[in-house]
Design a protein around this motif. Structure first.
Motif, short mmCIF file in Angstrom:
data_model
loop_
_atom_site.label_atom_id
_atom_site.label_comp_id
_atom_site.label_asym_id
_atom_site.label_seq_id
_atom_site.Cartn_x
_atom_site.Cartn_y
_atom_site.Cartn_z
N MET A 257 0.72 10.16 10.51
CA MET A 257 1.65 9.92 9.51
C MET A 257 2.94 9.79 10.31
O MET A 257 3.83 9.28 9.42
CB MET A 257 1.64 11.45 8.83
N ARG A 258 3.20 9.87 11.34
CA ARG A 258 4.36 9.47 12.17
C ARG A 258 4.57 7.89 11.96
O ARG A 258 5.38 7.27 11.81
CB ARG A 258 4.60 10.01 13.27
N GLN A 259 3.39 7.42 12.38
CA GLN A 259 3.43 5.77 12.44
C GLN A 259 3.64 5.21 10.86
O GLN A 259 4.35 4.40 10.61
CB GLN A 259 2.20 5.27 12.81
N LEU A 260 2.84 5.89 9.98
CA LEU A 260 3.19 5.58 8.50
C LEU A 260 4.57 5.74 8.14
O LEU A 260 5.28 4.79 7.39
CB LEU A 260 2.21 6.36 7.58
N ALA A 261 5.23 6.97 8.68
CA ALA A 261 6.53 7.12 8.33
C ALA A 261 7.37 5.90 9.01
O ALA A 261 8.38 5.28 8.24
CB ALA A 261 7.19 8.24 8.80
N ALA A 262 7.11 5.43 10.14
CA ALA A 262 8.07 4.48 10.63
C ALA A 262 7.72 3.00 10.16
O ALA A 262 8.59 2.16 10.09
CB ALA A 262 7.34 4.23 12.46
N THR A 263 6.44 2.72 9.51
CA THR A 263 6.01 1.76 8.91
C THR A 263 6.89 1.75 7.56
O THR A 263 7.75 0.84 7.42
CB THR A 263 4.83 1.49 8.46
N VAL A 264 7.05 2.58 6.70
CA VAL A 264 7.72 2.71 5.76
C VAL A 264 9.31 2.45 6.02
O VAL A 264 9.96 1.96 5.04
CB VAL A 264 7.50 4.13 4.82
N ARG A 265 9.76 2.99 7.11
CA ARG A 265 11.31 2.69 7.42
C ARG A 265 11.57 1.41 7.60
O ARG A 265 12.60 0.78 7.10
CB ARG A 265 11.63 3.56 8.60
N ARG B 157 11.83 -0.79 4.52
CA ARG B 157 13.06 -0.64 3.78
C ARG B 157 13.88 -1.88 4.16
O ARG B 157 14.61 -2.01 3.21
CB ARG B 157 13.71 0.50 4.16
#
Length: 449
Positions: free
Chosen positions: A240-248, A251
């Motif tokens: 999930m940390r990678q997914l959050a970084a991808t979403v950031r 942006r």
């Protein structure tokens, strides 16, 4: 001599690329039989009948003590499978990025799903909970495998080839679905001649889809190549940390995010229609299993032609306009479905024809359109997010379908409720300036898009 020295490597690269593309097509050939024979045709009506056999006098089953109308159990199981897939996909995607070993992970997910599907042979009597568990495992595994499969597209096809390659993949899948459905139809209609009960024939059809899935997965596992991860990929964060970084990171590309939101919504509608159509036909319209198989077979045959034809339309009018046109067709089809008379297979076949002509093309062109919106060097990372968008809200459609039926007791109300996904998806996609989005992502803008 100098000319030959220059041309030979280029020709060799093209040959290798085509070989890998053909292997890639065969995963669609392998797994689409699960989507067609299991999820779309047999499992919905069959699991619903098993749940009804286990229901109390009021028509409810009680998994984990929760009262659930038997007619909604299949839809809720599909929703749960999607939630499970969304929880697993970030970890698998991050592992694929860090190690570059995408192919073994694809194989593991595919064979887990194939094994669970073969286990559906054991589904009989009132074993509705077993059916629900096997559905959750198989459907979640299929979602994870498709995430890995789709992320190969930018690696095996340059931009000019992607609409065609993506469309051919879908066409391969629908061709396989048609072939196996013919065999299913023969077995189901002539089960007495084979000395089989109707229930046993259905169980064999379910299990054979898993066997097909596992057998033909060997082809892409032999032909697809793992790529050495870049330094950025090797440093991918877990789960999930990678997914959050991808979403950031996304942006920075708000137009790409806008496309993902539109796709997330209208694809949820598509996936729900696929998974719930046979339940609607059997429970609301009173159609027999042979009619449903014939209708889905018609969808598969027309979807092959539809996917290839919409690929050609995209070359003439652009992928975005073609997808928007398909969403109008989906809306009209659902509206017509609401008014279908019960016990009238001819009109159900007409409806199936409309679905078949737009089904493959709308999905294939969405996939290839997104590939143009991915910043160079971030293909696997963004396609993981794409698959998360694909699956991330696709539990809402079955949930809305199940809740609408639970509240109204009408499958007609449940099917028409899905129109909202196509209307909202159309409005959001229409607002995305695709040419500017491609340029903002750092990619060359095709002449037609």
């Amino acid at each position: 001599m100098d000319t030959e020295t220059v041309r030979t490597p280029v020709a060799g690269e093209a040959t290798d690329r085509r070989r890998e593309q053909r292997g890639w097509y065969f995963y669609d050939w392998a797994c689409s039989v699960y989507s067609t024979s299991v999820l779309t045709v047999f499992l919905g009506p069959y699991l619903t009948s098993v749940a009804k056999a286990a229901a109390d006098a009021d028509g409810y089953v009680h998994p984990l003590g929760i009262p659930v109308r038997a007619g909604s159990f299949f839809a809720y199981s599909v929703s749960l499978s999607v939630i499970a897939a969304v929880l697993v996909m970030p970890a698998v995607g991050a592992a694929a990025d860090r190690t570059g070993r995408k192919k073994p992970l694809l194989g593991a997910a595919a064979y887990l799903g194939a094994t669970a599907t073969m286990g559906m042979f054991l589904l009989d009597g009132d074993r509705y909970l077993l059916g629900g568990v096997l559905l959750v495992v198989a459907n979640a595994a299929q979602s994870v495998a498709m995430m890995l499969y789709n992320s190969y597209l930018p690696q095996i096809a340059p931009p000019a080839e992607r609409d065609a390659v993506s469309s051919r993949g879908w066409a391969f899948g629908y061709a396989a679905g048609s072939l196996v459905l013919v065999a299913n139809l023969v077995l189901y209609l002539a089960h007495d001649s084979f000395g089989l009960s109707e229930t046993m024939a259905v169980r064999i059809c379910l299990a054979s889809a898993g066997l097909w899935w596992g057998a033909f997965t060997l082809v892409p596992l032999r032909r697809l190549r793992d790529r050495r991860p870049s330094a950025r990929q090797a440093a991918a964060l877990p789960g999930m940390r990678q997914l959050a970084a991808t979403v950031r990171n996304m942006r920075r590309h708000p137009l790409t995010l806008s496309f993902l939101l539109a796709y997330l919504i209208y694809n949820d509608g598509i996936q729900t229609v696929i998974s719930q159509a046979s339940v609607y036909g059997s429970e609301e319209l009173g159609l027999g299993q042979s009619t449903l198989i014939g209708a889905v077979l018609l969808v598969q045959v027309l979807a092959v032609a539809g996917a290839l034809a919409m690929g050609r339309l995209a070359r003439a009018y652009g992928a975005k306009r073609t997808v928007l046109g398909s969403l109008v067709a989906w809306t009209a089809t659902l509206g017509a479905g609401y008014f279908l008379p019960a016990g009238a297979p001819v009109w159900f076949f007409v409806l199936a024809s409309g679905i078949g002509l737009v089904l493959g093309g709308s999905q294939a062109l969405s996939r290839s359109l997104f590939s143009h919106l991915v910043p160079p060097g971030k293909e696997a990372e963004y396609f993981a997010a794409y698959e998360m968008s694909d699956r991330g809200m696709s539990w809402l459609g079955p949930l809305l379908f199940g809740l609408t039926y639970q509240m109204t007791g009408s499958y007609r109300d449940a099917i028409i409720s899905l129109v909202v996904f196509f209307v909202v998806g159309f409005a959001l996609l229409a607002r995305v300036p695709v040419r500017r989005a491609i340029g903002d992502a750092g990619n060359p803008v095709p002449e037609r898009i």
